[in-house]
Design a protein around this motif. Structure first.
Motif, PDB file in Angstrom:
ATOM      1  N   UNK A 275      80.248  42.485  47.070  1.00 26.58           N
ATOM      2  CA  UNK A 275      79.124  43.226  47.645  1.00 26.58           C
ATOM      3  C   UNK A 275      77.908  43.147  46.727  1.00 26.58           C
ATOM      4  N   UNK A 276      78.114  43.313  45.439  1.00 28.21           N
ATOM      5  CA  UNK A 276      77.011  43.239  44.482  1.00 28.21           C
ATOM      6  C   UNK A 276      76.478  41.825  44.347  1.00 28.21           C
ATOM      7  N   UNK A 277      77.325  40.836  44.653  1.00 29.48           N
ATOM      8  CA  UNK A 277      76.894  39.434  44.625  1.00 29.48           C
ATOM      9  C   UNK A 277      76.268  39.014  45.949  1.00 29.48           C
ATOM     10  N   UNK A 278      76.028  39.989  46.826  1.00 27.89           N
ATOM     11  CA  UNK A 278      75.384  39.765  48.131  1.00 27.89           C
ATOM     12  C   UNK A 278      76.205  38.883  49.063  1.00 27.89           C
ATOM     13  N   UNK A 279      77.519  38.954  48.931  1.00 31.32           N
ATOM     14  CA  UNK A 279      78.414  38.233  49.836  1.00 31.32           C
ATOM     15  C   UNK A 279      79.121  39.276  50.707  1.00 31.32           C
ATOM     16  N   UNK A 284      83.612  42.607  52.934  1.00 30.03           N
ATOM     17  CA  UNK A 284      84.266  43.283  54.055  1.00 30.03           C
ATOM     18  C   UNK A 284      85.705  42.814  54.223  1.00 30.03           C
ATOM     19  N   UNK A 285      85.936  41.512  54.018  1.00 28.87           N
ATOM     20  CA  UNK A 285      87.277  40.956  54.199  1.00 28.87           C
ATOM     21  C   UNK A 285      88.275  41.593  53.235  1.00 28.87           C
ATOM     22  N   UNK A 286      87.916  41.649  51.950  1.00 22.02           N
ATOM     23  CA  UNK A 286      88.855  42.191  50.966  1.00 22.02           C
ATOM     24  C   UNK A 286      88.963  43.707  51.068  1.00 22.02           C
ATOM     25  N   UNK A 287      87.930  44.330  51.584  1.00 20.63           N
ATOM     26  CA  UNK A 287      88.001  45.764  51.824  1.00 20.63           C
ATOM     27  C   UNK A 287      89.009  46.068  52.926  1.00 20.63           C
ATOM     28  N   UNK A 307      88.158  52.923  49.367  1.00 18.47           N
ATOM     29  CA  UNK A 307      87.872  51.788  50.257  1.00 18.47           C
ATOM     30  C   UNK A 307      87.379  52.270  51.618  1.00 18.47           C
ATOM     31  N   UNK A 308      87.959  53.355  52.110  1.00 17.22           N
ATOM     32  CA  UNK A 308      87.551  53.881  53.410  1.00 17.22           C
ATOM     33  C   UNK A 308      86.108  54.370  53.370  1.00 17.22           C
ATOM     34  N   UNK A 309      85.714  55.008  52.249  1.00 16.38           N
ATOM     35  CA  UNK A 309      84.336  55.460  52.089  1.00 16.38           C
ATOM     36  C   UNK A 309      83.379  54.273  51.993  1.00 16.38           C
ATOM     37  N   UNK A 310      83.807  53.250  51.255  1.00 20.96           N
ATOM     38  CA  UNK A 310      82.952  52.070  51.081  1.00 20.96           C
ATOM     39  C   UNK A 310      82.787  51.326  52.401  1.00 20.96           C
ATOM     40  N   UNK A 311      83.806  51.330  53.240  1.00 19.33           N
ATOM     41  CA  UNK A 311      83.740  50.637  54.537  1.00 19.33           C
ATOM     42  C   UNK A 311      82.636  51.226  55.409  1.00 19.33           C
ATOM     43  N   UNK A 312      82.445  52.536  55.334  1.00 19.99           N
ATOM     44  CA  UNK A 312      81.395  53.174  56.105  1.00 19.99           C
ATOM     45  C   UNK A 312      80.011  52.695  55.660  1.00 19.99           C
ATOM     46  N   UNK A 313      79.864  52.437  54.356  1.00 18.14           N
ATOM     47  CA  UNK A 313      78.593  51.981  53.815  1.00 18.14           C
ATOM     48  C   UNK A 313      78.296  50.538  54.213  1.00 18.14           C
TER      49      UNK A 313
END
Length: 315
Positions: A275-279, A284-287, A307-313
Motif C-alpha cells: 500500500x505504501x509502495x502505491x501498489x 488488497x490481494x494480501x489483505x 486487517x479488517x480495519x485496513x480493508x475499509x480504508x
C-alpha cells in the motif's frame, strides 16, 4: 509422547506421580490477574485458577491448564527431590508450541518451575513469555509494566552474558528494547532504542538466517521508520541522528519471513508495505488472504482485526 500431547491436549495427571505432586504443589507460582493486576488468580481468557485448601491449589490448576501445560509443569515432577533437571529438546518443543499458540498462562506457569536454572535456553524463553504475558494484563499501571519489563531485561542480559551466539537471545532483547522505546518519554532514548533494535535483529538474522520472527520484526522496523515524517525527523534531530528505513528492504524481509513461516501477521505486513509502495492491487490481494487464514492464537486474531480495519480504508 509430548508431541502427541500437543496434538491431543490430553494427559494431565498421568504425567505426575502422586508423590511428586505432593513435593511441588506448595511451590506452584500464582498467576497475575488479567482483570486487576494482583499476583493471584487467573486470566480473562483461560479461566480463573483458585487455590485449594488441601493441596495448595495444584490439582485444580492442573485441571484448568490442560494436558499441554501439564506436560510442561510435569517436567519438574519427574526430576529428583533436590534438583531440577534442564528440559529436553522435546520439552522445549512443547514450550515453543505454547508460545506460538498464545497459551501464555500455561507457559509462564510451567517456566517458573525452572526459575532456579539460569541456562541460556530457559532465560530467553522466560523473558519472552513473561513479557508477552504481562502485556496482556488489563488495567496494569505504567509503573508495574516498567518493573516487569526490567525483570525481563535482566533475564535476557544474563542470557547474553552466558552465550551471545544464540539468535533468539538477540531477537528477544530486540522485542524488549522496542517496549522500552514505547515507554520512553523523550526522543533521545527512543532514537537510541531504535538503533539498538535494528542492530540486534540484524545480529539475530546473521546468527540464524532462518529466524522468521527476526525477519518479520526487522521488516516492521524498516516499515515503521520509513513512515516517520519530515517534521518528526526534524524534532528528533535535536537528540541525535535519526535512523533511516527502506520500504523495499521492508518488503524483501517480509517475503523472507513469509517464506520461512507463513503467518497472518506476515500477510498483513505485506499488504501494508505494498500500500505504501502505491501498489493497491497487491495490497488488497494480501489483505484478503490475511482475512481468510484461520486464527490459531491471539496474535492472529489481532492481525485479522487490524486487517479488517485496513480493508475499509482500501475501498
Amino acid at each position: 509422547m509430548l508431541r502427541r500431547c500437543i496434538n491431543q491436549n490430553k494427559r494431565v495427571c498421568t504425567l505426575l506421580s502422586s508423590s511428586k505432586r505432593d513435593q511441588i504443589h506448595t511451590g506452584t507460582p500464582h498467576l497475575v490477574s488479567h482483570e486487576g493486576g494482583s499476583e493471584q488468580g487467573g486470566s480473562d481468557h483461560s479461566g480463573s485458577y483458585q487455590s485449594g485448601s488441601e493441596d495448595g491449589g495444584y490439582k485444580s490448576r492442573v485441571r484448568c491448564l490442560g494436558g499441554v501445560a501439564a506436560a510442561v509443569v510435569g517436567l519438574v515432577a519427574a526430576s529428583s527431590e533436590s534438583t531440577v533437571e534442564p528440559p529436553t529438546p522435546d520439552q522445549y518443543e512443547v514450550m515453543d508450541h505454547l508460545y506460538e499458540t498464545g497459551q501464555l498462562d500455561e507457559l509462564v506457569t510451567g517456566l517458573r518451575y525452572y526459575a532456579e536454572l539460569e541456562t541460556v535456553e530457559l532465560l530467553w524463553r522466560r523473558a519472552r513469555a513473561e513479557w508477552a504475558w504481562n502485556k496482556s494484563i488489563k488495567f496494569a499501571t505504567g509503573g508495574y509494566q516498567a518493573r516487569r519489563l526490567q525483570e525481563c531485561m535482566d533475564m535476557i542480559d544474563k542470557a547474553m552474558e552466558l552465550d551471545s551466539s544464540v539468535s533468539n537471545v538477540h531477537l528477544v532483547k530486540a522485542i524488549l528494547v522496542k517496549a522500552q522505546c514505547q515507554m520512553a518519554g523523550s526522543p533521545g532514548p527512543q532514537i537510541a532504542g531504535m538503533l539498538e533494535m535494528k542492530s540486534l535483529l540484524e545480529a539475530a538474522l546473521e546468527l540464524d538466517p532462518d529466524n522468521g520472527a527476526a525477519a518479520q520484526l526487522l521488516s516492521m522496523w524498516h516499515y515503521e521508520v520509513a513512515q516517520i515524517g519530515w517534521l518528526q525527523r526534524r524534532v528528533f534531530g535535536f537528540w541525535g541522528s535519526v535512523p533511516e528505513g527502506s520500504l523495499q528492504t521492508a518488503l524483501d524481509l517480509a517475503w523472507r519471513a513469509q517464506e520461512i513461516r507463513a503467518t497472518v501477521r506476515n500477510l498483513l505486513l505485506l499488504s501494508k508495505i505494498y500500500y505504501e509502495l502505491s501498489d493497491g492491487g497487491k495490497a488488497k490481494r494480501y489483505l484478503e488472504m490475511a482475512l481468510e487464514v484461520p486464527c490459531s492464537c491471539q496474535d492472529d486474531v489481532e492481525a485479522v482485526e487490524e486487517a479488517a480495519k485496513l480493508k475499509k480504508q482500501l475501498r
